[in-house]
Motif scaffolding. Structure first.
Motif, PDB file in Angstrom:
ATOM      1  N   SER A 107      -6.290  -3.305   3.900  1.00 48.73           N
ATOM      2  CA  SER A 107      -5.833  -3.938   5.125  1.00 48.73           C
ATOM      3  C   SER A 107      -6.934  -4.907   5.558  1.00 48.73           C
ATOM      4  CB  SER A 107      -5.614  -2.854   6.191  1.00 48.73           C
ATOM      5  OG  SER A 107      -5.270  -3.444   7.423  1.00 48.73           O
ATOM      6  N   LEU A 108      -6.669  -6.209   5.344  1.00 49.06           N
ATOM      7  CA  LEU A 108      -7.678  -7.215   5.682  1.00 49.06           C
ATOM      8  C   LEU A 108      -8.013  -7.106   7.165  1.00 49.06           C
ATOM      9  CD1 LEU A 108      -6.220 -10.321   3.743  1.00 49.06           C
ATOM     10  CD2 LEU A 108      -7.820  -8.573   2.925  1.00 49.06           C
ATOM     11  N   GLY A 109      -9.291  -7.009   7.465  1.00 45.34           N
ATOM     12  CA  GLY A 109      -9.717  -6.853   8.853  1.00 45.34           C
ATOM     13  C   GLY A 109      -9.951  -5.396   9.238  1.00 45.34           C
ATOM     14  N   CYS A 110      -9.598  -4.469   8.330  1.00 47.52           N
ATOM     15  CA  CYS A 110      -9.809  -3.037   8.600  1.00 47.52           C
ATOM     16  C   CYS A 110     -10.723  -2.422   7.538  1.00 47.52           C
ATOM     17  CB  CYS A 110      -8.482  -2.294   8.641  1.00 47.52           C
ATOM     18  SG  CYS A 110      -7.391  -2.870   9.966  1.00 47.52           S
ATOM     19  N   ASN A 111     -10.368  -2.611   6.267  1.00 46.97           N
ATOM     20  CA  ASN A 111     -11.250  -2.106   5.202  1.00 46.97           C
ATOM     21  C   ASN A 111     -11.574  -3.198   4.175  1.00 46.97           C
ATOM     22  OD1 ASN A 111      -8.802  -2.208   3.897  1.00 46.97           O
ATOM     23  ND2 ASN A 111      -8.756  -0.055   3.293  1.00 46.97           N
ATOM     24  N   ALA A 112     -11.329  -4.452   4.556  1.00 44.51           N
ATOM     25  CA  ALA A 112     -11.672  -5.624   3.729  1.00 44.51           C
ATOM     26  C   ALA A 112     -11.818  -6.812   4.689  1.00 44.51           C
ATOM     27  CB  ALA A 112     -10.577  -5.878   2.701  1.00 44.51           C
ATOM     28  N   PRO A 113     -12.489  -7.895   4.253  1.00 43.76           N
ATOM     29  CA  PRO A 113     -12.785  -8.984   5.202  1.00 43.76           C
ATOM     30  C   PRO A 113     -11.549  -9.588   5.860  1.00 43.76           C
ATOM     31  CG  PRO A 113     -14.062  -9.242   3.195  1.00 43.76           C
ATOM     32  CD  PRO A 113     -13.072  -8.139   2.926  1.00 43.76           C
ATOM     33  N   GLY A 114     -11.634  -9.743   7.185  1.00 43.47           N
ATOM     34  CA  GLY A 114     -10.528 -10.279   7.971  1.00 43.47           C
ATOM     35  C   GLY A 114     -10.857 -11.599   8.634  1.00 43.47           C
ATOM     36  N   GLY A 115     -10.214 -11.833   9.767  1.00 49.46           N
ATOM     37  CA  GLY A 115     -10.139 -13.171  10.336  1.00 49.46           C
ATOM     38  C   GLY A 115     -10.988 -13.504  11.544  1.00 49.46           C
ATOM     39  N   PHE A 116     -11.953 -12.653  11.904  1.00 54.84           N
ATOM     40  CA  PHE A 116     -12.895 -13.090  12.940  1.00 54.84           C
ATOM     41  C   PHE A 116     -14.020 -13.839  12.235  1.00 54.84           C
ATOM     42  CE2 PHE A 116     -11.471  -9.209  15.570  1.00 54.84           C
ATOM     43  CZ  PHE A 116     -10.472  -9.948  16.184  1.00 54.84           C
ATOM     44  N   ALA A 117     -13.657 -14.970  11.670  1.00 58.62           N
ATOM     45  CA  ALA A 117     -14.551 -15.750  10.807  1.00 58.62           C
ATOM     46  C   ALA A 117     -13.977 -17.156  10.715  1.00 58.62           C
ATOM     47  CB  ALA A 117     -14.607 -15.120   9.413  1.00 58.62           C
ATOM     48  N   GLU A 118     -14.778 -18.072  10.181  1.00 55.99           N
ATOM     49  CA  GLU A 118     -14.260 -19.431  10.028  1.00 55.99           C
ATOM     50  C   GLU A 118     -13.208 -19.509   8.924  1.00 55.99           C
ATOM     51  OE1 GLU A 118     -17.325 -22.710  11.048  1.00 55.99           O
ATOM     52  OE2 GLU A 118     -18.466 -21.080  10.091  1.00 55.99           O
ATOM     53  N   TYR A 119     -13.400 -18.676   7.877  1.00 57.19           N
ATOM     54  CA  TYR A 119     -12.472 -18.697   6.740  1.00 57.19           C
ATOM     55  C   TYR A 119     -12.148 -17.267   6.317  1.00 57.19           C
ATOM     56  CZ  TYR A 119     -13.962 -23.551   6.444  1.00 57.19           C
ATOM     57  OH  TYR A 119     -14.226 -24.858   6.737  1.00 57.19           O
ATOM     58  N   VAL A 120     -10.996 -17.123   5.688  1.00 59.62           N
ATOM     59  CA  VAL A 120     -10.626 -15.835   5.105  1.00 59.62           C
ATOM     60  C   VAL A 120      -9.859 -16.115   3.826  1.00 59.62           C
ATOM     61  CG1 VAL A 120      -8.386 -15.631   6.325  1.00 59.62           C
ATOM     62  CG2 VAL A 120      -9.614 -13.557   5.646  1.00 59.62           C
ATOM     63  N   VAL A 121      -9.978 -15.181   2.878  1.00 67.45           N
ATOM     64  CA  VAL A 121      -9.190 -15.277   1.640  1.00 67.45           C
ATOM     65  C   VAL A 121      -8.081 -14.237   1.702  1.00 67.45           C
ATOM     66  CG1 VAL A 121      -9.270 -14.725  -0.831  1.00 67.45           C
ATOM     67  CG2 VAL A 121     -10.922 -16.326   0.140  1.00 67.45           C
ATOM     68  N   VAL A 122      -6.854 -14.680   1.442  1.00 67.40           N
ATOM     69  CA  VAL A 122      -5.692 -13.777   1.496  1.00 67.40           C
ATOM     70  C   VAL A 122      -4.830 -13.990   0.256  1.00 67.40           C
ATOM     71  CG1 VAL A 122      -5.705 -13.912   4.025  1.00 67.40           C
ATOM     72  CG2 VAL A 122      -4.158 -15.397   2.738  1.00 67.40           C
ATOM     73  N   ARG A 123      -3.907 -13.046  -0.007  1.00 68.44           N
ATOM     74  CA  ARG A 123      -2.948 -13.205  -1.090  1.00 68.44           C
ATOM     75  C   ARG A 123      -1.992 -14.347  -0.732  1.00 68.44           C
ATOM     76  NH1 ARG A 123      -4.640 -11.366  -5.463  1.00 68.44           N
ATOM     77  NH2 ARG A 123      -2.499 -11.536  -6.267  1.00 68.44           N
ATOM     78  N   ALA A 124      -1.795 -15.281  -1.644  1.00 69.21           N
ATOM     79  CA  ALA A 124      -0.882 -16.409  -1.373  1.00 69.21           C
ATOM     80  C   ALA A 124       0.524 -15.901  -1.046  1.00 69.21           C
ATOM     81  CB  ALA A 124      -0.836 -17.343  -2.586  1.00 69.21           C
ATOM     82  N   ALA A 125       0.946 -14.843  -1.753  1.00 68.78           N
ATOM     83  CA  ALA A 125       2.312 -14.333  -1.572  1.00 68.78           C
ATOM     84  C   ALA A 125       2.499 -13.662  -0.214  1.00 68.78           C
ATOM     85  CB  ALA A 125       2.643 -13.341  -2.687  1.00 68.78           C
ATOM     86  N   LYS A 126       1.401 -13.364   0.464  1.00 69.27           N
ATOM     87  CA  LYS A 126       1.500 -12.667   1.753  1.00 69.27           C
ATOM     88  C   LYS A 126       1.263 -13.613   2.925  1.00 69.27           C
ATOM     89  CE  LYS A 126       1.809  -8.116   0.471  1.00 69.27           C
ATOM     90  NZ  LYS A 126       1.804  -6.757   1.035  1.00 69.27           N
ATOM     91  N   THR A 127       1.467 -14.908   2.669  1.00 71.38           N
ATOM     92  CA  THR A 127       1.361 -15.884   3.756  1.00 71.38           C
ATOM     93  C   THR A 127       2.771 -16.304   4.189  1.00 71.38           C
ATOM     94  OG1 THR A 127       1.253 -17.731   2.195  1.00 71.38           O
ATOM     95  CG2 THR A 127      -0.845 -16.800   2.927  1.00 71.38           C
TER      96      THR A 127
END
Ligand SMILES: [Zn+2]
Ligand SMILES: [Zn+2]
Length: 343
Positions: A107-127
């Motif tokens: 869960s990005l932002g809970c147990n992996a890097p999330g969005g209180f940052a200038e940039y974040v990397v996410v799965r393309a399919a989950k956008t």
């Protein structure tokens, strides 16, 4: 890049960290806004599923800025909301179709890097492209998706009479979603009159002010509103005393849903005899799963309004204010906008 980092011992700071590089199937987003949520406070203290050190922030809205290998879209420049969950697809839970309980749940932002940052990397399919939906509305995709899952779990019959404890962002969104899912009457009970005014603005039929120290007057008023009880009572605050009252406020054959986050060691006193003899159902709703697309549809329809829910927008350097806002009953929702840092 600049990012908020949570560390052991409930410590946090704005730090300079490496800008993440999108891998296969991933995209990098420039964060436009990320919502601050009560869960972030739990994570800061190592609760929920925190994996520290952590860049928190799970309610993300960003602009696609670079594509990883093999990614053909969404195109650079597209503004997207994010489903922050990643399921392995291969564990016991995933193979039973219960991916929300994936043994390798990310869960990005809970147990992996999330969005209180200038940039974040996410799965393309989950956008989820916002398709012109205002950023101020689209940033509510994730909390709306969580509430949508709750409404799925609740499985209301048409024309149900529903009570919601809590008028935070979640309670306010739930109060509208249950209407979409079939509630004929919605009552919202919470301590803060200004938040109850928002509930009324969003269509609640009744609102009841709850005294935090002694809810007895509010409980009596709720019994007057529904003398035979509510078909469904949603406890969306995490306050154990309200869950205890929820059972008595539920109509025979009705449902109590635990939506609010209590501490892991909290215990409630419920009457097994009452649950047995009146055939009550007690349900839980944990997090969103596969509901982000429908959340976007609901927001885009205009039938779910978030007008007036955002009460503060802060830069990364003002994150302390975002945290103190969580304890300020006059505040409803704070957004982090990393561009305010650069301004
Ligand atoms: Zn949240
Ligand atoms: Zn799995």
């Amino acid at each position: 890049m600049k990012a908020i980092v949570f560390r052991e011992g409930s410590q946090w700071a704005v730090e300079d960290v490496d800008t993440p590089v999108p891998g296969e199937g991933e995209v990098r987003l420039r964060i436009i806004r990320t919502g601050v949520c009560g869960t972030d406070e739990h994570l800061l203290h190592g609760g929920f599923i925190a994996k520290l050190p952590l860049i928190p922030g799970h309610e993300m809205l960003g602009e696609v800025e670079s594509l990883g290998e093999g990614v053909t879209g969404p195109a650079i420049g597209t503004v997207v909301a994010v489903d922050n969950t990643i399921h392995c697809g291969e564990c016991g839970a995933c193979l039973k179709g219960r991916a929300l309980f994936c043994e390798n749940f990310v869960s990005l932002g809970c147990n992996a890097p999330g969005g209180f940052a200038e940039y974040v990397v996410v799965r393309a399919a989950k956008t989820f492209p916002t398709l012109g939906l205002s950023p101020d509305v689209a940033v509510f995709a994730e909390p709306t998706a969580c509430a949508m899952h709750g409404v799925d779990i609740l499985d209301l019959a048409p024309a149900s009479d529903v009570l919601i404890f809590g008028a935070g962002p979640t309670g306010l969104i739930l109060s509208q979603l249950v209407r979409m899912a079939g509630a004929a009457r919605v009552t919202v009970a919470a301590p803060t009159p200004s938040k109850l005014a928002l509930a009324t603005q969003f269509g609640a039929d009744h609102t009841v002010v709850v005294d935090r120290d002694d809810p007895s007057a509010a409980i009596a008023e709720l019994h007057t509103i529904a003398p035979k009880g509510f078909d469904a009572v949603i406890e969306a605050t995490g306050v154990v005393a309200l869950l205890e009252h929820a059972v008595g406020l539920t109509a025979t054959g009705g449902t109590v849903m635990v939506y609010g986050v209590a501490s892991e060691d909290a215990r409630a006193r419920l009457s097994p005899y009452e649950i047995f003899s009146r055939e009550l159902t007690v349900k839980g709703s944990f997090a969103q799963a596969f509901t982000l697309g429908r959340a976007m549809t609901a927001l885009r329809s205009g039938r779910i309004s978030v007008e007036g829910i955002v009460t503060d927008v802060v830069g990364l350097d003002d994150f302390g204010r975002a945290l103190s806002n969580l304890k300020d009953s006059g505040q409803v929702k704070t957004m982090v906008d990393p561009s305010l840092w650069r301004a």
